[in-house]
Motif scaffolding. Structure first.
Motif, PDB file in Angstrom:
ATOM      1  N   LEU A 549      -9.383 -43.446  -4.846  1.00  0.00           N
ATOM      2  CA  LEU A 549      -9.690 -42.031  -5.004  1.00  0.00           C
ATOM      3  C   LEU A 549      -9.410 -41.521  -6.409  1.00  0.00           C
ATOM      4  O   LEU A 549      -9.728 -40.366  -6.715  1.00  0.00           O
ATOM      5  N   LEU A 550      -8.845 -42.351  -7.279  1.00  0.00           N
ATOM      6  CA  LEU A 550      -8.556 -41.928  -8.657  1.00  0.00           C
ATOM      7  C   LEU A 550      -9.404 -42.689  -9.667  1.00  0.00           C
ATOM      8  O   LEU A 550      -9.046 -42.779 -10.849  1.00  0.00           O
ATOM      9  N   GLN A 551     -10.554 -43.224  -9.250  1.00  0.00           N
ATOM     10  CA  GLN A 551     -11.304 -44.133 -10.111  1.00  0.00           C
ATOM     11  C   GLN A 551     -11.817 -43.466 -11.384  1.00  0.00           C
ATOM     12  O   GLN A 551     -11.995 -44.118 -12.407  1.00  0.00           O
ATOM     13  N   ASP A 552     -12.060 -42.166 -11.351  1.00  0.00           N
ATOM     14  CA  ASP A 552     -12.579 -41.492 -12.544  1.00  0.00           C
ATOM     15  C   ASP A 552     -11.489 -40.792 -13.339  1.00  0.00           C
ATOM     16  O   ASP A 552     -11.786 -40.061 -14.293  1.00  0.00           O
ATOM     17  N   GLN A 553     -10.250 -40.954 -12.943  1.00  0.00           N
ATOM     18  CA  GLN A 553      -9.160 -40.227 -13.589  1.00  0.00           C
ATOM     19  C   GLN A 553      -8.345 -41.178 -14.454  1.00  0.00           C
ATOM     20  O   GLN A 553      -8.209 -42.373 -14.157  1.00  0.00           O
ATOM     21  N   GLU A 554      -7.779 -40.629 -15.522  1.00  0.00           N
ATOM     22  CA  GLU A 554      -6.931 -41.407 -16.410  1.00  0.00           C
ATOM     23  C   GLU A 554      -5.570 -40.721 -16.548  1.00  0.00           C
ATOM     24  O   GLU A 554      -5.475 -39.499 -16.477  1.00  0.00           O
ATOM     25  N   GLY A 555      -4.555 -41.525 -16.760  1.00  0.00           N
ATOM     26  CA  GLY A 555      -3.242 -40.965 -17.024  1.00  0.00           C
ATOM     27  C   GLY A 555      -2.440 -40.627 -15.785  1.00  0.00           C
ATOM     28  O   GLY A 555      -1.356 -40.047 -15.885  1.00  0.00           O
ATOM     29  N   TYR A 556      -2.953 -40.977 -14.605  1.00  0.00           N
ATOM     30  CA  TYR A 556      -2.214 -40.700 -13.375  1.00  0.00           C
ATOM     31  C   TYR A 556      -1.500 -41.978 -12.922  1.00  0.00           C
ATOM     32  O   TYR A 556      -2.060 -43.076 -12.988  1.00  0.00           O
ATOM     33  N   ARG A 557      -0.286 -41.825 -12.431  1.00  0.00           N
ATOM     34  CA  ARG A 557       0.473 -42.974 -11.919  1.00  0.00           C
ATOM     35  C   ARG A 557       1.121 -42.598 -10.596  1.00  0.00           C
ATOM     36  O   ARG A 557       1.851 -41.617 -10.505  1.00  0.00           O
ATOM     37  N   TRP A 558       0.828 -43.364  -9.562  1.00  0.00           N
ATOM     38  CA  TRP A 558       1.362 -43.102  -8.220  1.00  0.00           C
ATOM     39  C   TRP A 558       2.829 -43.488  -8.164  1.00  0.00           C
ATOM     40  O   TRP A 558       3.214 -44.591  -8.550  1.00  0.00           O
ATOM     41  N   LYS A 559       3.678 -42.584  -7.705  1.00  0.00           N
ATOM     42  CA  LYS A 559       5.119 -42.814  -7.651  1.00  0.00           C
ATOM     43  C   LYS A 559       5.628 -43.001  -6.225  1.00  0.00           C
ATOM     44  O   LYS A 559       6.826 -43.117  -6.008  1.00  0.00           O
ATOM     45  N   GLY A 560       4.732 -42.977  -5.234  1.00  0.00           N
ATOM     46  CA  GLY A 560       5.147 -43.047  -3.836  1.00  0.00           C
ATOM     47  C   GLY A 560       5.248 -44.471  -3.330  1.00  0.00           C
ATOM     48  O   GLY A 560       5.364 -45.436  -4.100  1.00  0.00           O
TER      49      GLY A 560
END
Length: 998
Positions: A549-560
């Motif tokens: 669901l984050l394929q078009d986003q940059e700079g996000y990192r899942w912390k869960g």
């Protein structure tokens, strides 16, 4: 000018509303929260359970249920049925006694509280002098014997609760016949047990805490036998013929005592410590049951070795060389044995053991070899694993119903076939008009299917999703496996198991299509399983697909948390719903919304990051859409990282308050001296506080900032075949609503059936609607040309609904937390709205379309919105004109978990959790009402004269207190009484007079 005219009172509509809507809380499903006492009447074959909150619930045959509530809301300590009567007595922890009766009213029985009473001692006496510890309802049905902490036994008359002071059994009177070695005051402290002699009602057995036991003659007011125990006493039980009794003790031992005809001091026949020789826990209750073949049952609670098994909650059943210690997963409150209650029967011949544990009811079949458990038809332990979500499906087709029952029956092969032994009363409620299912998702990854058609919520089938994944606990582990020489011979019983192998397994969303048999469930770690019903066991590979669901986003990192690991290769599944494809969301966040369209073979799912569409026929991902706002860093922390979330939300709240204060001060102007400004600020703060505490009738809806956290959280998904591009062509579509007040719409191209496997499903974004107030979208609905909601998938194909009107213009209803808004399609122009928060000061928590039928005629029904607010109110709003019809208070606004757990049905009923283990069922409809309606008839008493004679003797005793009779008058009185007791008509009159006097 019409908009300025107040709408007039429409008597026709008001009358119709009375025929359509009516609020009732009808029945509580599940297991009583925090049970504290248990009682049973062999005469009525009814069981009673008391709780810590002061509730008392009676159960008999399936469908026979009664409930009462003590006004004091104190803990129910003891429950005792009056022998051969439709009455029972409860003892609360405030030392009060309450008399309850089952009486018929309007053709059905009702449980009513008749009298209440608190035992009081002489002035200046300590509370222990009258603190009740043991209650014995005498078989004469005239009196109660009340043992106290002081060792005195008070006699109380029924039903008046009048203390008969001249019949009090004092500790001093008992000590007169006890040897001097035991003749100290402490020997007769605290009455632990009172037991009536099974053959001679004039004798009662009195057990004192210190170990002294005496047999008391009620006629002559003296001790006939005394028994000197060396250990602290816990309980007593008579053998059926009255020649022996058994006592159980604090050190884990039990002792048999003979009762001889002479007055010599009896010696114990046998003392056993079943799990010795090491120190053992107390045996708190014991039964001695005789049988025809000579081997008695000895059944006792506790007695386990302290060091190794002191934490176990056990009840042991011993019969000859056969011995089993049933090990319960929660504390045992009490238990009783169901045996032959016929006075003429020579043996007990026990048939079942009923155990009330803190979290469940367990019934053991004592007639069948191996002593298996009996599957209960009610009092299900809903919270055997914590409930995480629920889903209701109305009007299940018969074929699907039978297949689910068949799958469930294969799971219940280890249960006994014994009929339910608690079968008192008669259920006179009409048969349910349809078959309803309530599905509950649980923390351990299971889904339970409950028959919610009638009063009894009965488990049909349990589905586990654990087999798909690799977890720490192996589902093939057998907890009951014991070695042949294992001692004590423990055996796990019951279903309560609150511990989950992995919290990520928890079920968050469920959707069942009752026409196709497809089921989809979604979980805490982003897992979405699509299943189909199979009548046989099967072994196959579960297909896997990943949705980033984050394929078009940059700079996000899942912390869960991480995703669950899946099993490689084929997996064996038992008959029932079997998964054939797993869709894994990335990041593996909680699935927050789910929709299934079984006709198009499509599944939509949403998380806090976005939503996606999956084709489960081709097993192919159609598309994903990220809904994250650049400020939605909070959505990447996962549910297990809440400290930062709390800090951030608090910081944002204070900033918002500070900004509002500054802006308001600027608006008031900077003129005036400092004291005036300070006074104005103080007044403003007070006004703001009042505004927070007292919700006004009209309030402004402030637009929320796009920077608020979780704006991309997908709250609702909806499939519809409607007009999106123009008014001439309709097409399949998917709608998604987010926490930030955004509605996304996608046009879908679904190939025809003959090319369904060859051509892919295509999707294209058609519209994006942003609500100005940015409130979370909790519901989306499309109305056809007649203003009727579109039917469910396959509903028209099964001739269960009319085809939707595709000629007139369709309308889109978007329900946010704060308002309802109707748009025209395909232009999406605003047509109508209802500002709920502005008018009512509340927010929408749950909304669904319900069909309400008239109770006066079968020809009229209408679709309305059933809405639950954050204040716990339920509002019914008309479609398509959004007029408030009626409002009912349902749930306390402080009960946040109850509001969150509420689920509506399609026909105007609902369920919500009133405790972790109980659903409250309610109805908004006059036509669809499921409630207990039952009758408890007075069974035949062996000696009917005894009942009426008791009443005559009571009346005679009261009249004698006015003056003494002469000898001749007493003789003639006895002759008159004998003559009256043989006249049935007179007896009925006397009984009715006595009942009227009560």
């Amino acid at each position: 000018m019409r908009r300025f005219l107040r709408p007039g009172h429409d008597p026709v509509r008001e009358r119709l509303k009375r025929d359509l809507f009516q609020f009732n809380k009808t029945v509580e499903h599940g297991f009583p929260h925090q049970p504290s006492a248990l009682g049973y009447s062999p005469f009525l074959r009814l069981m009673a359970i008391g709780t810590r909150s002061g509730a008392i619930k009676l159960y008999g045959a399936p469908g026979v249920e009664f409930m009462g509530l003590h006004e004091e809301n104190n803990t129910v300590m003891q429950i005792h049925f009056i022998p051969d009567q439709c009455q029972l007595v409860t003892l609360l922890d405030d030392n009060s006694l309450h008399l309850w009766s089952l009486k018929q009213h309007s053709g059905a029985s009702e449980l009513r509280e008749e009298h209440r009473f608190t035992l009081k001692g002489p002035p200046g006496s300590p509370p222990s002098a009258t603190q009740i510890t043991a209650v014995l309802p005498h078989s004469s049905r005239e009196v109660l014997y009340l043992g106290t902490e002081s060792g005195n036994i008070f006699v109380v008359e029924l039903p008046s609760f009048r203390v008969l002071e001249d019949r009090t059994i004092t500790s001093e009177a008992v000590l007169q016949r006890v040897p001097e070695a035991h003749c100290n005051r402490r020997s007769c402290e605290l009455v632990e047990a009172l037991r009536e002699h099974p053959k001679n009602p004039d004798h009662i057995l009195i057990g004192y805490s210190r170990g002294l036991i005496v047999l008391w003659d009620l006629q002559n007011n003296k001790v006939t036998h005394h028994f000197l125990g060396s250990q602290q006493l816990e309980n007593l039980y008579w053998q059926r013929d009255g020649s022996k009794f058994i006592s159980c003790h604090y050190d884990g031992s039990h002792t048999q005592w003979p009762v001889s005809s002479d007055n010599r001091q009896p010696e114990p026949l046998e003392t056993l410590v079943p799990y010795g020789p090491f120190p053992c826990k107390a045996i708190s209750k014991i039964y001695w049951q005789t049988t025809k073949n000579g081997l008695p049952y000895i059944i006792f609670q506790g007695g386990m070795p302290r060091a190794s098994y002191g934490d176990r909650h056990s009840i042991s059943v011993v019969r000859g060389s056969q011995q089993t210690a049933f090990d319960f997963t929660s504390r045992v409150i009490d238990f009783f044995i169901i045996f032959s209650s016929e006075p003429t029967a020579e043996f007990d011949d026990p048939s079942a053991m009923v155990v009330l544990a803190e979290e469940e009811l367990v019934v053991i079949d004592l007639k069948t070899a191996g002593w298996p458990a009996v599957h209960p038809p009610y009092l299900a332990s809903l919270h055997c694993s914590a409930i995480t979500c629920s889903h209701h499906v109305s009007n299940i087709p018969l074929k699907l119903w039978e297949r689910i029952i068949s799958a469930g029956s294969k799971q219940n092969i280890h249960y006994s076939n014994m009929p339910w032994p608690i079968d008192g009363g008669t259920n006179i409620a009409p048969d349910p008009p349809q078959r309803d299912l309530l599905l509950t998702g649980h923390e351990d990854g299971t889904v339970r299917f409950w028959d919610a058609s009638g009063v009894c919520l009965h488990l049909l089938y349990k589905l586990s999703t654990v087999r798909v994944f690799l977890t720490d606990g192996d589902p093939n582990d057998n907890m009951n496996a014991l070695g042949e020489d294992e001692w004590p011979p423990l055996r796990k019983v019951g279903t309560f198991d609150p511990y989950s192998d992995d919290p990520r397994l928890g079920i968050q969303k469920i959707y069942l299509c009752k026409y196709s048999g497809y089921l989809t469930v979604a979980g805490t770690a982003g897992q979405v399983l699509v299943m189909e019903l199979n009548d046989e066991d099967a072994e196959h590979v579960v297909d896997y697909a990943e949705a980033d669901l984050l394929q078009d986003q940059e700079g996000y990192r899942w912390k869960g948390h991480e995703k669950l690991k899946t099993r490689d290769g084929p997996v064996r599944f038992e008959a029932g719903f079997q998964p054939f494809v797993l869709v894994q969301c990335q990041p593996p966040a909680v699935v927050t919304s789910l929709a299934l369209h079984s006709e198009w073979k499509l599944v939509a799912f949403g998380t806090s990051h976005g939503f996606g569409l999956f084709d489960h026929q081709q097993k192919r991902l159609v598309f994903v859409k990220c809904t994250l706002h650049p400020s939605d860093q909070l959505a990447l922390e996962g549910p297990l990282s809440r400290v930062k979330s709390l800090k951030k939300s608090l910081r944002q709240s204070f900033r918002r308050i500070r900004r509002s204060r500054v802006s308001s001060r600027k608006r008031r102007g900077g003129s005036g001296n400092a004291s005036e400004v300070q006074e104005a600020n103080a007044k403003f703060d007070q006004d703001a506080l009042q505004e927070m505490e007292l919700a006004p009738v009209q309030r402004k809806i402030e637009a929320r900032s796009a920077e608020d956290s979780f704006t991309g959280f997908v709250r609702t998904l909806y499939f519809a075949d409607t007009f999106l591009r123009d008014s001439s062509r309709h097409c399949p579509s998917l709608w998604a609503g987010t926490n930030g007040g955004t509605v996304y719409t996608f046009c879908l191209r679904v190939p025809p059936a003959e090319r369904r496997m060859d051509e892919p499903v295509r999707a294209e974004q058609a519209k994006e609607i942003q609500l100005m107030h940015r409130a979370p979208v909790v519901g989306i609905l499309v109305l056809d040309g007649r203003g009727i909601p579109l039917p469910e998938p396959l509903e028209v194909a099964h001739d269960l609904s009319k085809s939707p009107d595709m000629q007139g213009s369709h309308q889109l209803l978007v329900v946010s937390e704060e308002q309802f808004k109707v748009f025209t399609l395909p232009k999406v122009s605003s047509k109508l709205k209802l500002k709920l928060t502005a008018l009512e000061g509340c927010r929408v928590r749950k909304v669904t379309v319900a069909n309400f039928g008239s109770c006066k005629t079968d020809d009229y029904s209408e679709n309305d919105l059933a809405v639950l607010t954050n204040l716990g109110d339920i509002q019914i709003i008309s479609l398509p004109f959004l007029k408030l019809q009626i409002r009912y208070p349902c749930i306390r606004k402080e009960d946040v978990s109850g509001i969150a757990s509420c689920v509506f049905t399609k026909y105007g009923q609902g369920f919500y959790l009133i405790s972790p283990s109980e659903f409250e069922r309610f109805s908004l409809s006059t036509k669809w009402l499921v409630e207990p309606r039952c009758v408890v008839d007075m069974p035949e008493v062996t000696s009917n004269n005894h009942v009426h004679k008791s009443g005559m003797e009571n009346a005679a005793r009261k009249s004698r207190s006015l003056g003494d009779y002469g000898e001749d008058e007493r003789k003639s009185g006895r002759l008159m009484e004998h003559a009256l007791l043989n006249d049935e008509k007179v007896l009925k009159e006397i009984q009715s007079t006595l009942e009227g006097g009560r």
